[in-house]
Enzyme design. Structure first.
Site, PDB file in Angstrom:
ATOM      1  N   SER A   1       0.868  -1.169   0.000  1.00  6.88           N
ATOM      2  CA  SER A   1       0.000   0.000   0.000  1.00  6.88           C
ATOM      3  C   SER A   1       0.909   1.223   0.000  1.00  6.88           C
ATOM      4  O   SER A   1       1.745   1.379   0.895  1.00  6.88           O
ATOM      5  CB  SER A   1      -0.880  -0.021   1.252  1.00  6.88           C
ATOM      6  N   GLU A   2       0.777   2.086  -1.016  1.00 12.51           N
ATOM      7  CA  GLU A   2       1.819   3.107  -1.185  1.00 12.51           C
ATOM      8  C   GLU A   2       1.843   4.144  -0.076  1.00 12.51           C
ATOM      9  O   GLU A   2       2.801   4.888   0.055  1.00 12.51           O
ATOM     10  CB  GLU A   2       1.744   3.779  -2.563  1.00 12.51           C
ATOM     11  N   ASN A   3       0.797   4.196   0.755  1.00 20.60           N
ATOM     12  CA  ASN A   3       0.855   5.103   1.890  1.00 20.60           C
ATOM     13  C   ASN A   3       1.726   4.579   3.030  1.00 20.60           C
ATOM     14  O   ASN A   3       1.851   5.245   4.056  1.00 20.60           O
ATOM     15  CB  ASN A   3      -0.549   5.468   2.403  1.00 20.60           C
TER      16      ASN A   3
END
Lengths: 218, 219, 218, 219
Positions: A53-55
């Site tokens: 998840s890129e966050n």
């Protein structure tokens, strides 16, 4: 095909199920918002993937405990599986840009026969921003575009040349729609597969791009 | 050396035309108390650097809605329709930056690098006006460092020396921004004594943190 | 000056004690190996500094428990104070290059009136490598060279122009020797202070570089 | 998915002419069991990337002493006199790199950047043969990314999925090198079950780790 779900939902399910077959056991996968998040529901037995998840984490999973600090890249409540790891946004994109994400699956407004993709803005209408999409299409080892074949007005989304501002140039590897599966190769776009019940004529009719028909299909 | 400050002291730090970085991803990991302080102050014409402009009522969203900003440098504005409206109306300057590039530009600003060489954005509108550098046959964009006057960050826990740990996905841009601003103010859920956070577990060392305030304001 | 320690040791003590006066309470300080490590012994009452060790932490302190994993940048056993933090070498040099270290104190083979410093190699003789020294002189806000004024053969180490390969160009702020204290300014090298018992003539005689005498001294 | 391997499997990975990164700072945080395996193998003409060449008998030192290397890329060779001797005798190619630049070059290699723009080394011998890029009036050296075929790392603890935590100053180059090699092999003091390392405390995520061996060799 008789189905109890609305046709558009059926299209999405067909696409998600076909994308799932592109994933290998152990792959690190980043899923865009919307349709791509349906892909894990269709993973074959024995195929487990690790969701990035890129966050800021690997090991995205279903919500298990309420934690307002834990969301997915769409800002929705999320969970993590055992063995997950959190990190900052810099490290997250080190992973993405550095080729440590095996596959990214994302939607597209337009894709073309050169492997270009446009999915981050429609000038004068919708300018949400690119978020992490440009890094994902640049850095992930394999870029799969999962989208409905045509616009709501019926126009082809697979073009000779994208008309919208690009997200990435020459980055797409595979295009999966409810009509067909294409691969982008050095020789050009190759039609690899027709979805169940779709004829070659229908695929040709609905696709603006020029494509080669894979020998497997003829 | 206790770095805790009161809300009055926080307010005295903000000035018109400042560049302010704010941590968070769609409001998660955003220091809501500090953002609210800026929002309720008279400060105007801010340049805001944040991953996204969050929502109308949460995250950094209200700073845009209440016209505190003259410019926003961000990767995503889609969840706060007011940002797009002001941009199209010419009321707000918006610089859209790919998320990974935004992170690296902030890191470069905080770590003394002259910029970064990234493949992201090559062949897209992002390359406009930027120098392209070829390294071993491949093209990269030279993206310049970003710094701010003030960084407003959110951490889970600080010790009194300012050592920080974060909680799950609320970490995001906070550790990067801690490197890249002249004054770093952190909002935390808990303050503990020095020594209570193990040195191996610190994510942001206290030497980067100037001021600490507890969520909701110090008493 | 009558002293019970050997003259060379006395010189080092004089230098370390004078360098200590350059440090302010709360400064983040990186100390080179050898003489610079003596500086903390001479910190004035009420001045506490935070020591950064480029191999990966802030909060360097005396050895308290035996830990083979915990060494200083010279590879010697070390300890940490409460409030210390460990990190990787990348982050360590983000701090150093990014100006988060207030002061670095390091030895020099040669320093010159342009603020150049050479301390990492003697061609054909000694090539240990620069380690972290080049980053430290480039990134630290204040660079203090702490060294004996002359070589063992009696030659000046403060030159018009360094002859050895440079560690950094125009980076030195302060030079502290057992003879004098110099500051590098835009106008040139300024003699700021003579150590106790040293005459201006002696300082001139032992210094090859041209320098301005601070008005405070005349 | 247990990533543990035997020493025999480790040995099968090494090939002549390989580029190998090894973690550690003067031997601290160096995987001694793995280094010893390379040392006792028939492998030759290695390009070694390590912060320093440690000592004659510890750290990566023996790899130099026993002539396993044709090239060393490192920041410091002063504590291992054999490195300097071989260099001066023309038996070993030594590329000296400032320590911060070495760290950034490895990070760039692992994170898809085209190189780094650093002020370190400008005006010194380090700039020879390198492109200089001016950004906003200041000169920077363009230093290129570094990658390796294999990284040999040391961590304190791994879970079976390869998530790593390190201990005190033994962390150093290990997390950076975990990003920058095709095959990443980690020597650890303890292996624990997946889930025993809290996600907030992981330093190197398991997705970067290919193989794990316990110090002294797996049984």
């Amino acid at each position: 095909m008789v189905t109890l779900v609305p046709p558009q939902m059926a299209a999405k399910q067909i696409i998600a199920a076909r994308v799932a077959k592109e994933l290998k056991n152990g792959d690190v996968v980043n899923l865009g918002i919307g349709l791509p998040t349906m892909v894990p529901n269709y993973l074959p037995e024995g195929v487990n993937v690790i969701l990035q998840s890129e966050n800021g984490y690997v090991g995205l999973g279903p919500v298990t405990v309420e934690d307002p600090d834990l969301v997915n890249a769409g800002g929705q409540p999320a969970g993590v599986i055992p063995g997950a790891a959190f990190f900052d946004s810099g490290f997250s994109f080190e992973l993405i840009r550095g080729g440590h994400v095996d596959v990214t699956v994302l939607g597209g407004l337009e894709v073309d026969e050169h492997g270009n993709i446009a999915n981050w803005m429609v000038p004068g209408k919708m300018v949400p921003g690119m978020g992490g999409a440009m890094d994902l299409v640049t850095g992930a080892k394999k870029v799969i575009v999962a989208m409905e074949h045509c616009t709501k007005k019926g126009g082809s989304k697979i073009l000779e040349q994208c008309t919208l501002p690009l997200t990435g140039k020459g980055v797409v590897d595979v295009i999966v729609t409810e009509i067909a599966v294409f691969r982008v190769t050095k020789e050009g776009l190759v039609l690899e597969e027709l979805q169940e019940g779709v004829t070659l004529e229908e695929a040709k009719e609905k696709t603006e791009a020029t494509f080669i028909v894979s020998p497997n299909l003829v | 050396m206790d770095k805790s400050i009161t809300m009055e002291e926080v307010l005295s730090i903000f000035k018109d035309e400042m560049t302010i970085m704010v941590g968070g991803f769609m409001g998660v990991g955003t220091p809501e108390t500090l953002v609210s302080a800026v929002d309720q102050s008279d400060v105007k014409d801010i340049t805001l650097i944040a991953n996204d402009t969050a929502f109308i009522e949460t995250g950094v969203g209200p700073l845009v809605v209440n016209k505190k900003c003259k410019k926003v440098i961000t990767s995503h504005i889609g969840t706060n329709p007011e940002t797009g409206r002001q941009m199209i109306a010419g009321e707000l300057d918006v610089e859209l930056v790919p998320q990974g590039t935004l992170a690296e530009r902030i890191r470069a600003g905080g770590s003394g690098l002259g910029g970064i060489l990234t493949p992201t954005g090559v062949g897209t509108a992002v390359e406009e006006g930027k120098e392209k550098i070829k390294v071993d046959g491949r093209e990269y964009l030279l993206e310049k460092p970003l710094r701010a006057d003030v960084a407003l960050l959110k951490a889970f826990k600080a010790d009194k020396a300012g050592n920080l740990v974060y909680h799950s996905s609320a970490r995001n841009f906070n550790p990067l921004m801690a490197m890249a601003a002249d004054t770093v103010i952190v909002e935390v859920e808990h303050i503990v004594e020095v020594g209570e956070i193990a040195p191996d577990e610190v994510i942001t060392p206290g030497i980067l943190v100037d001021k600490i305030i507890v969520q909701g304001g110090n008493h």
